[in-house]
Write a protein that holds these residues in place. Structure first.
Motif, short mmCIF file in Angstrom:
data_model
loop_
_atom_site.label_atom_id
_atom_site.label_comp_id
_atom_site.label_asym_id
_atom_site.label_seq_id
_atom_site.Cartn_x
_atom_site.Cartn_y
_atom_site.Cartn_z
N ALA A 2 140.13 -41.66 56.46
CA ALA A 2 139.91 -41.68 57.91
C ALA A 2 138.42 -41.60 58.15
O ALA A 2 137.70 -40.95 57.38
CB ALA A 2 140.62 -40.50 58.59
N GLY A 3 137.94 -42.27 59.18
CA GLY A 3 136.52 -42.21 59.48
C GLY A 3 136.09 -40.85 60.00
O GLY A 3 135.09 -40.28 59.57
N ALA A 4 136.87 -40.33 60.95
CA ALA A 4 136.57 -39.03 61.54
C ALA A 4 137.89 -38.35 61.89
O ALA A 4 138.82 -39.02 62.36
CB ALA A 4 135.72 -39.18 62.80
N ILE A 5 137.96 -37.04 61.66
CA ILE A 5 139.15 -36.28 62.03
C ILE A 5 138.80 -35.34 63.18
O ILE A 5 137.80 -34.61 63.11
CB ILE A 5 139.73 -35.48 60.85
#
Lengths: 436, 436
Positions: free
Chosen positions: A347-350
């Protein structure tokens, strides 16, 4: 209505694979036009840039007016309201604080088993260019997200190219450039701006790295100058995936999905939940919000064409499905979001927990909002100070170390038929064995 | 004879700029052919790969023989001499030890001023593919340099594509793959191999990242699949720059220059010295070595066409000139090489002191030998474990943090006309202000 998928259905795997494989972008093939523009700028420099700007942006420039003067910038910046300025300053401060932590130690150095010294050293790119789209997509937040990591990395010269169609400029973009410490701002755009930054003109000195989003022409130009300069990713349409359990307000989740969908008709918003009723409630909340949203045409098209509600057996399966999507943005709105985050591999950002809407990350959270799209979080990362740094490896042999490991190098060189490689080691070993 | 330049000459700046701008590579335009091959592999999978391998590599394969079996690998590896094996094992051990140090902490996490949690987490690419050229350029050292960082990073599945024209295979390549922990080795090459790794076939599962050198077809294919998968750099012809003072053996320096020149007719070797007589002595030593070197045709052409001896005023100026070149390999053969290294801003790898020939770095030094070529050290780094890792940013707001920074996010969202972004924050703030 978006797609409703249930992981328990027999045809789920095929439907999910189709969702993953969906082609959401139909980029026009502008490569030939872009190649011609780049060649023109390389051949004629300023004159080509000025002609192309007159043609595409209806703006007459001279070499003297290619860049904003400090007085012009000050006049525009003075138009920004105190409230907008305060918000942008808070964003800049938090983005800077986050990216400061990304700076690696300048040098790592250690001694190997034979007294040799090994390591590496980080250094900054000398000059970087930042493309900022004009018109509606001219986002001051993107200026901060690109420029601050560059300046934190230590880039000495940072130039912005931002088209000003008909002369129109967004004062917040210029304020963001000022807050971030940008050194030059040019009123140019399109492939001609990328060519000018990569190759330079009489007025614009070339840079070493170019980042920032843009239209199909800008993307094609970046792909073409890649190698001559470094580039960031070629961004595709963006996406959000929200994993939410039933203990959420459907309206919050609906707004989070819509805040992705409103960007672009080819954006994608996916809800994965372990409760089918909750999934239906969120879909209903989306429809309700779509009735009044300013950008309902765009957001509605995105949601209808690419949106999806997926019912998973449990959160474990939800995480596994999310990892196959490798979403740019991932929200975890569940009772124990930290435990669920541990199961996320791509994932790029959580955004952890329901109090962390994705929009916080777009502006003031601190982490970068330039993130890998179109499933590329499988192999790439969001923008960071590392994009403006490069590593030089260091090795220093001693005579003792060369005596210990040199013969192996010589042997491997000979096995690869690279005789001079072997001789360059052997000549030194001979000096040790038969000193003058 | 190579070029002799003296920084004191009036026309030096023009001559040096011409040297910098020299186009050393005339890559054939194979893009259309490559596009057709990729489309064919996407459409017909194994059948296309097998047909193309028969045509280009004169090798008849079936889906069952696309990959080497463990027994086939063991049989080839058994042919390696104990001395070659020991050399390769030493190289693998030292490369692994160096790259182990590049692993970042899995997670960084801290608490912001309002109780919010921020940070990032590193994770490995799941599957990577490594291209290994066949024939003469089939280097076991390159297998180690690409595969070991991937395995250190934690890549679960690592597949090699290595063409075996007419069935010929280099046993050292298979041993290097074994030592590095490679999981699959396919007998395929060219654009068809890159397409198979990027898109998958019935037999070959797709990977997420592709690295490794290759010919013009491989390079064009990597550029085309970039975005679908990650790629490493597109390597150009390589170069070495040696800064040496008069207190060096001209023959050592000559061999170091030749060890670059022997790679490729378009390689470039540059000596920068503060002593014109020493420069002439090195040039004479090069000519002498060229009389007997096996690869004298290649090395001689490279040295004649692209080689240069530059006389600088002093070492300070030598460093400044080197920084403009941004060489892939830089040797510092001077009395105080550490002090000179401090003045270097752009270089792929620095070899510190005369006891560190560049060839040590190609095999057993420890640092990676996959380095930025063609002046790209201005903006990029050599291969490392970072190429097989990606970062996921983490943010977790608390209600207090959202109350503190949410209004700024809402304001900026509205200034960018992204209403749903603002509403997703506002809905949560309203809950705080007007709890149910």
């Amino acid at each position: 209505m978006p797609q409703f998928l249930n992981a328990a259905d027999r045809d789920f795997e095929a439907a999910f694979a189709a969702l993953l494989g969906m082609k959401r972008e139909d980029a026009p093939d502008v490569d030939a036009a872009v190649a011609a523009i780049i060649a023109d700028v390389r051949a004629r420099g300023d004159a080509a840039v000025i002609e192309l700007t007159a043609r595409f942006d209806r703006l007459e420039l001279t070499p003297e007016t290619l860049a904003f003067t400090p007085a012009e910038i000050a006049a525009e910046v003075a138009r920004v309201s105190p409230e907008d300025r305060a918000a942008l300053e808070l964003a800049a401060e938090r983005i800077r604080a986050y990216h400061d932590r990304q700076m690696p130690p300048r040098e790592e150095r250690w001694t190997g088993p034979h007294g040799e010294s090994l390591g590496w050293r980080w250094g900054a790119v000398s000059a970087a260019g930042l493309y900022v789209p004009g018109g509606l997509a001219s986002y001051p937040s993107s200026v901060l997200m690109n420029a601050i990591p560059a300046k934190v990395a230590g880039v000495e010269r940072l130039a912005i190219a931002c088209p000003t169609p008909g002369g129109a400029v967004n004062p917040l973009v210029l304020l963001a450039a000022e807050l971030a410490g940008v050194d030059e701002v040019y009123r140019i755009g399109g492939a001609q701006a990328i060519a000018a930054l990569a190759y330079g003109t009489e007025t614009i000195r070339p840079v070493d790295k170019i980042t920032g989003p843009g239209n199909a022409y800008v993307a094609a130009a970046k792909r073409r100058v890649f190698g001559r300069v470094g580039i960031d990713m070629i961004a595709g349409p963006s996406e959000i995936l929200v994993i939410a359990d039933r203990d959420n307000d459907p309206d919050w989740i609906a707004l989070d999905l819509l805040s992705q969908a409103e960007h672009d008709e080819s954006a994608q918003s996916i809800l994965v939940t372990d409760d089918a009723d909750f999934g239906r409630a969120v879909a209903a909340a989306v429809e309700k919000r779509l009735e009044t949203l300013d950008r309902r045409a765009i957001a509605g098209a995105s949601w209808r064409d690419y949106g999806a509600v997926i019912v998973a057996r449990d959160l474990e399966q939800a995480a596994a499905l999310s990892n196959r999507v490798a979403p740019e943005h991932l929200e975890l709105c569940v009772a124990d979001p930290e435990a669920l985050a541990e199961k996320i591999t791509h994932a790029g950002a959580i955004f952890i927990g329901a109090w962390t809407p994705e929009a916080i990350g777009d502006y003031v959270g601190g982490p970068n909002h330039v993130l890998p799209t179109a499933r590329s979080a499988r192999f790439s990362s969001g923008l960071s100070v590392m994009d403006f740094l490069k590593r030089t490896t260091l090795a220093r042999m001693t005579p003792e170390a060369l005596a210990a490991i040199g013969p192996a190098a010589e042997r491997l060189a000979n096995s690869e038929s690279l005789e001079a490689h072997g001789l360059s080691v052997r000549a030194r070993l001979d000096r040790l064995n038969f000193p003058d």
